[in-house]
Design a protein around this motif. Structure first.
Motif, short mmCIF file in Angstrom:
data_model
loop_
_atom_site.label_atom_id
_atom_site.label_comp_id
_atom_site.label_asym_id
_atom_site.label_seq_id
_atom_site.Cartn_x
_atom_site.Cartn_y
_atom_site.Cartn_z
N GLY A 189 0.61 -1.29 0.00
CA GLY A 189 0.15 0.03 -0.04
C GLY A 189 0.80 1.29 0.06
N GLY A 190 2.01 1.13 0.17
CA GLY A 190 2.94 2.41 0.12
C GLY A 190 3.57 2.80 1.57
N SER A 261 -7.51 3.34 2.79
CA SER A 261 -5.89 2.73 2.38
C SER A 261 -6.32 1.57 1.28
CB SER A 261 -5.17 2.17 3.76
OG SER A 261 -6.21 1.18 3.95
N TYR A 262 -5.09 1.50 0.73
CA TYR A 262 -4.99 0.55 -0.82
C TYR A 262 -5.43 -0.79 -0.38
CZ TYR A 262 -3.00 4.08 -3.82
OH TYR A 262 -2.79 4.98 -4.48
N ILE A 263 -5.39 -1.24 0.81
CA ILE A 263 -5.78 -2.58 1.12
C ILE A 263 -7.17 -2.76 1.12
CG2 ILE A 263 -5.30 -2.68 3.38
CD1 ILE A 263 -4.07 -5.56 2.92
N GLU A 271 -0.47 -4.60 3.19
CA GLU A 271 -0.14 -3.28 3.77
C GLU A 271 0.86 -3.72 4.76
OE1 GLU A 271 -0.06 0.05 3.46
OE2 GLU A 271 -2.32 0.25 3.44
N TYR A 272 1.83 -2.69 5.01
CA TYR A 272 2.63 -2.86 6.01
C TYR A 272 2.03 -2.02 7.32
CZ TYR A 272 6.29 -1.38 9.08
OH TYR A 272 7.02 -1.28 10.22
N GLY A 273 2.02 -2.57 8.33
CA GLY A 273 1.58 -1.75 9.67
C GLY A 273 1.91 -2.49 10.84
N TRP A 274 1.22 -2.08 11.84
CA TRP A 274 1.31 -2.74 13.13
C TRP A 274 0.06 -3.64 13.44
CZ3 TRP A 274 5.49 -2.25 15.64
CH2 TRP A 274 6.45 -1.46 15.38
N SER A 275 0.35 -4.62 14.28
CA SER A 275 -0.59 -5.68 14.05
C SER A 275 -1.77 -5.49 14.42
CB SER A 275 0.00 -7.06 14.86
OG SER A 275 0.26 -6.60 16.16
#
Lengths: 432, 303, 312
Positions: A189-190, A261-263, A271-275
């Motif tokens: 997602g960026g 968000s893209y996801i 998408e990268y992020g926190w769990s």
């Protein structure tokens, strides 16, 4: 006449002197606590509900709450710190707590744990370790988190791509990204330019961290700069291939919410992020979608990069004259099953095993996925990295993004050049 | 070009020599249609984003992002308004509105009346140090608030005024530099002859202010009131710093506490409450702007 | 300082009334003066003092002389980026806002039917202000599939990532500022209302056309208000903060092209807690803006026309 007036004035003064002290006596029973946190409406509603529950159970306690958005929270706290007027309980952040401790604004919580005010029998030491600065516990972990790649399972299936192995590498990711791009979705997602990737890379390649343990210099050598150069080159290749959005596109879309968000919109498969983000993602995307949390890729032949991190803390301000009452509330917030049924892991996976167990039967698919994923990460037994040094905010916002990552990903600077600037400028700021 | 044409057509009697030579433009109805066509189109372009905001506030949570560009929702829902109004905890928007009205209402009243008085002093009385103090006043406009926050907070904290409306309202007793300067400019546009006539009639400076200047300042004062109300209404920084408990939060501050980039946000409710928060400002404008229409020029002058 | 800035075209005060004028004058300005001394002076003086310290909000301060200024001018690259962004913004956005505001004010200074509605419509953008909804709305308009790209698409232009492109991002903020021209417009409108209608009537009798009337009557009589709007928009332009703060989340991205001075100063003050450095930045800006304002004031004698000075 005159003496009468004098008498009256004397009386008035006396009354005025007695009244406040009388007021204090009558209020002796009531303890007023101030508490500040940041969040969105979901968190405000849940937190306030818990506060109200606590007040019904403890009628002598009155908690005045100060909810804010992220930016406002810190602006207000800084001002209050300067004015010596901090709230008793402060929601704190892993990236900032070291600086606050260094400036003697927070109270160590160890005495409350020793005296049993905060019950930690059901809490693993590893869960508390993140809040320890200079050997003392200052931040009480409100939930466990880990970095993650949230994967849209259906998107992978549609592209005919298999789920990667859990110990996958950036090379695997690149290969998979190109396949996903061919099927018309972005692989990510960026968020791949975030400084978390710079920091995490050095866990995986070198069993180190971007910063050294003392927080006064970088934690990797000049030869190891190459790992970050390789990573940035990969991002450039993926950008050119259209497998991830360009930084231009990401910037144009930045700061929009999870809902956009893209996801969630289906434009990206990962998408990268926190769990703990998966709950918001899944809620926004709808129940008919399928998501899974996956480990963040490693460097080829590297160590696992994931480790358990506190999502946020409660800290008690140094000036609080009701620290013990504040600690009692933290205990309630952490250990009460009733409270956590309201909070429902919104701040990450609860640290108390008893709470986790009690919640386990009620979890929805999103929370279940988050709990399961943290189980996997726990299995790595990776040590937690020390909280970021005070200079991190400066490095991240004044060096890492504007002087390094942006020029590189806009194609105005080579990764080699940028990484050197990062080293020089960061070392300078860290040494001060 | 066109502006002046239309303008003059309205304010002065017709005269052949001042009209354009193009024959069809000489017809009054033609010009009226042109005017309305042009202005209405521009006006629609101007308010399009606001219509979009309002439209979004009627969309269900599933539609807000998927049907983002649409002005009119597929399925109109008013839930966002009732959900948003609930506020957080047991504090609803009723409280936030009450606080906003106190802050913006009392604040505007203080600001505008004090500013008019002070402006008159600067514009019409020649006292020693006038230019110096006027310069100082302008300087206060040039120092960013961001660096004054901390000393100001410490000061109000020492006075034990935190979590009260005092830090928000008491500084307004002196007016605000922007409005003082603005009204000064308007007073200086009023001919001196009027003052002098009044002087002959035996008026002092104070009498001149109330009997001559103040009635002439109506457009300026109304303008100042509209802005002051709006700027106070939307100000979130002062309430953020000085009002701690949510039962003192204003609407603009409450709206800011809802969103967190990484968390779940009820955008429908935010849009609904944002749309609603425009209403008071807008009503004030519509009510007051009527007085702008009948400006000084038509009310006539009395000596 | 004030004497250098303000040049009132003064008449000689009549000696006999001098003392009384002082009393009356200070009486009238006393509300401002007292409030300023009580609430405004201390924060100003303190922030000036802090400009010469390394005041860190959490840590405290030490006197460091002119180090902040040295760092600003010679070491801090982002500082100059912020100067560039701000100057560009001021040069473009301020005239744009003023021209829009004056044009629309003249257009709406009429008694045609429906003008109240038009006024409301043109003022409306200014009341949406800096709320979070504006940020979403503005991003939506400049999004890939948004209104602006659709419009330029009609002219065969390719879509642009407006907010992500280093050349174009600042334009979204400039356009937002231009779109919200309501406050100078209303001030112009109030100024136009103050011009006596008889002047136009007599000009018409003399055979003046619309353009002549604008330059001979409207503009000269409006100059006090034009002057005010120019000065205030100039000051506001340099201090511009809210729009960038909500739309780019205060990041200054892309590539610092939207890093306005006041935004950078805020970030230094509250993000990295360097309030001493932020104060130094603020005072440098104050000096620059004060000088520019002084220049505008100095020229004002040549083009600003005060009715109250006439016939003396």
């Amino acid at each position: 006449m005159k003496s009468k007036r004098a008498l009256l004035i004397t009386l008035l003064i006396l009354v005025a002197m007695v009244l406040p002290s009388a007021a204090v006596f009558s209020q002796d029973e009531t303890v007023e606590l101030r508490m500040a946190w940041w969040g969105s409406q979901t968190r405000h509603d849940k937190t306030i509900a818990v506060i109200e529950l606590y007040e019904t159970l403890n009628p002598n306690v009155d908690i005045v709450y100060e909810p804010s958005g992220w930016d406002d929270h810190w602006t207000k706290l800084a001002t209050q710190a300067a004015g010596g007027d901090l709230p008793d309980i402060i929601q704190h952040d892993y990236q900032r707590i070291r600086e606050w401790v260094a400036n003697d604004l927070l109270l160590p919580l160890d005495e409350f744990i020793e005296s049993g005010v905060i019950d930690t029998t059901n809490i693993a030491d590893a869960s508390l370790a993140g809040g320890i600065v200079d050997g003392k516990l200052y931040g009480f972990n409100l939930g466990n988190n880990s970095e993650t790649f949230v994967i849209d399972v259906d998107a992978l299936e549609a592209a005919g791509v298999e789920l990667p192995p859990v110990d996958w590498t950036w090379a695997d990711f690149e290969e998979m990204a190109l396949k996903l791009a061919a099927s018309g979705v972005y692989a990510a997602g960026g968020n791949l330019h975030f400084s978390e990737h710079w920091k995490g890379l050095y866990i995986s390649c070198c069993d180190s961290y971007a910063y050294n343990a003392e927080g006064n210099g970088l934690g990797y050598t000049e030869e190891e700069d190459q790992y970050f150069v390789d990573y940035l080159n990969m991002l450039l290749r993926l950008q050119d291939a259209g497998a991830i959005p360009t930084l231009e596109e990401t910037t144009a879309n930045a700061n929009t919410s999870v809902e956009d968000s893209y996801i969630v919109t289906g434009q990206a498969a990962i998408e990268y992020g926190w769990s703990n983000m998966i709950v918001a993602i899944w809620t926004a995307a709808g129940e008919d979608r399928n998501f899974i949390e996956w480990t963040v890729p490693r460097v080829v032949d590297g160590l696992p990069r994931n480790y358990i991190k506190p999502s946020m803390f409660f800290a008690i301000s140094k000036d609080s004259d009701k620290a013990e009452e504040a600690a009692k509330f933290i205990d309630f917030f952490t250990n009460s099953i009733e409270a956590n049924e309201i909070l429902f892991a919104e701040r990450g996976v609860p640290v108390s095993s008893a709470v986790r167990e009690a919640l386990s039967s009620q979890l929805g698919p999103a929370q279940q996925e988050m709990f399961d994923f943290l189980g996997v990460v726990e299995g790595y037994n990776s040590p937690i990295r020390p909280p970021d040094p005070a200079a991190h905010a400066d490095i991240n916002s004044n060096v890492y993004l504007p002087q390094v990552v942006e020029p590189i990903l806009y194609g105005m600077m080579s990764p080699e050049e940028g990484v050197k600037i990062l080293r020089d400028e960061a070392e300078l700021l860290l040494s001060q | 070009m066109m502006n002046t044409e239309n303008h003059s057509a309205q304010t002065i009697p017709y005269r052949e020599s001042s009209q354009p030579r193009v024959p069809w433009l000489q017809r009054k109805w033609m010009r009226t249609i042109l005017y309305h066509g042009f202005v209405a189109l521009t006006a629609i372009a101007m308010i399009y984003p606001i219509l979009w905001l309002f439209g979004s506030s009627l969309k269900g949570s599933d539609e807000i992002w998927t049907n983002q560009a649409a002005l009119i929702p597929d399925d109109i829902k008013f839930d966002n308004y009732s959900n948003g109004w609930k506020g957080f905890g047991s504090i609803t928007f009723t409280t936030f509105y009450k606080n906003s009205f106190i802050y913006a209402g009392v604040g505007t009243l203080l600001t505008v009346s004090a500013s008019a008085v002070v402006a008159y002093g600067f514009a019409r009385v020649k006292f020693t140090g006038r230019q110096f103090w006027f310069g100082v006043m302008l300087l206060t406009l040039m120092l960013p608030i961001q660096v004054q926050i901390i000393p100001q907070y410490i000061m109000f904290n020492k006075l034990d005024w935190i979590n009260t409306f005092y830090p928000l309202l008491l500084p307004r007793l002196g007016g605000q530099a922007f409005f003082i300067f603005m009204i000064v400019q308007f007073i200086r546009g009023i001919p001196n002859e009027l003052d002098e006539a009044a002087l002959i009639d035996g008026c002092g400076k104070i009498g001149i202010f109330f009997r001559i200047i103040l009635p002439q300042l109506k457009p300026a004062i109304i303008t100042a009131a509209i802005f002051s109300f709006y700027w106070t209404w939307e100000d979130f920084l002062t309430p953020l710093l000085y009002l701690n408990s949510p039962d003192l939060y204003t609407v603009s501050l409450a709206l800011r506490t809802y969103s967190d980039p990484s968390g779940q946000t009820d955008w429908g409710a935010i849009f609904a409450m944002s749309s609603l928060s425009l209403v008071p400002v807008f009503v004030i404008f519509v009510v007051f702007q009527r007085y702008l229409v009948e400006g000084i020029a038509t009310t006539g002058l009395k000596g | 300082m004030g004497d250098a800035i303000i040049k009132f075209p003064t008449r000689q005060p009549k000696k006999s009334r001098f003392g009384r004028n002082n009393i009356v004058g200070y009486l009238f300005i006393s509300p401002w003066l007292i409030a300023f001394i009580l609430f405004g002076l201390i924060p100003m003086v303190v922030s000036f003092g802090l400009a010469f310290t390394n005041y860190h909000i959490l840590r405290g301060w030490d006197f460091i002389g002119l180090d902040n200024f040295h760092r600003m001018f010679y070491e801090d690259r982002r500082y100059w980026n912020s100067v560039r962004a701000t100057v560009k913004y001021v040069i473009i956005a301020v005239p744009l806002r003023l021209v829009f505001a004056l044009a629309v004010a003249m257009l709406l200074n009429t008694k045609r039917r429906g003008v109240a509605f038009y006024r409301a419509a043109f003022y409306a953008p200014s009341v949406v202000g800096g709320s979070i909804a504006v940020a979403v709305m503005w991003r939506e308009i400049f999004a890939r599939e948004g209104l602006v790209n659709y419009l330029i698409g009609q002219f065969g232009q390719e879509s642009i990532w407006w907010l992500g492109h280093p050349d174009y991002a600042i334009w979204t903020l400039i356009l937002l500022a231009a779109w919200q021209f309501g406050s100078p417009m209303l001030i112009f409108l109030a100024g136009l209302k103050q011009i006596p209608g008889q002047l136009y009537e007599s000009a018409s009798i003399d055979g003046a056309n619309g353009i002549q009337k604008f330059f001979r009557i409207t503009f000269p009589l409006l100059t006090p208000v034009v002057f005010f709007n120019l000065v205030m928009q100039l000051i506001a332009g340099f201090m511009t903060f809210t729009q960038a703060f909500i739309i780019t989340n205060g990041s200054g991205r892309p590539l610092d092209t939207t890093l306005f001075y006041a935004l950078y100063l805020y970030k230094r003050g509250f993000e990295t807690y360097e309030m001493g450095y932020a104060s130094a930045m603020a005072w440098v800006m104050l000096v620059v803006v004060a000088l520019l304002t002084a220049i505008v004031f100095a020229t004002s004698a040549r083009w600003v026309y005060y009715e109250s000075q006439e016939g003396k």
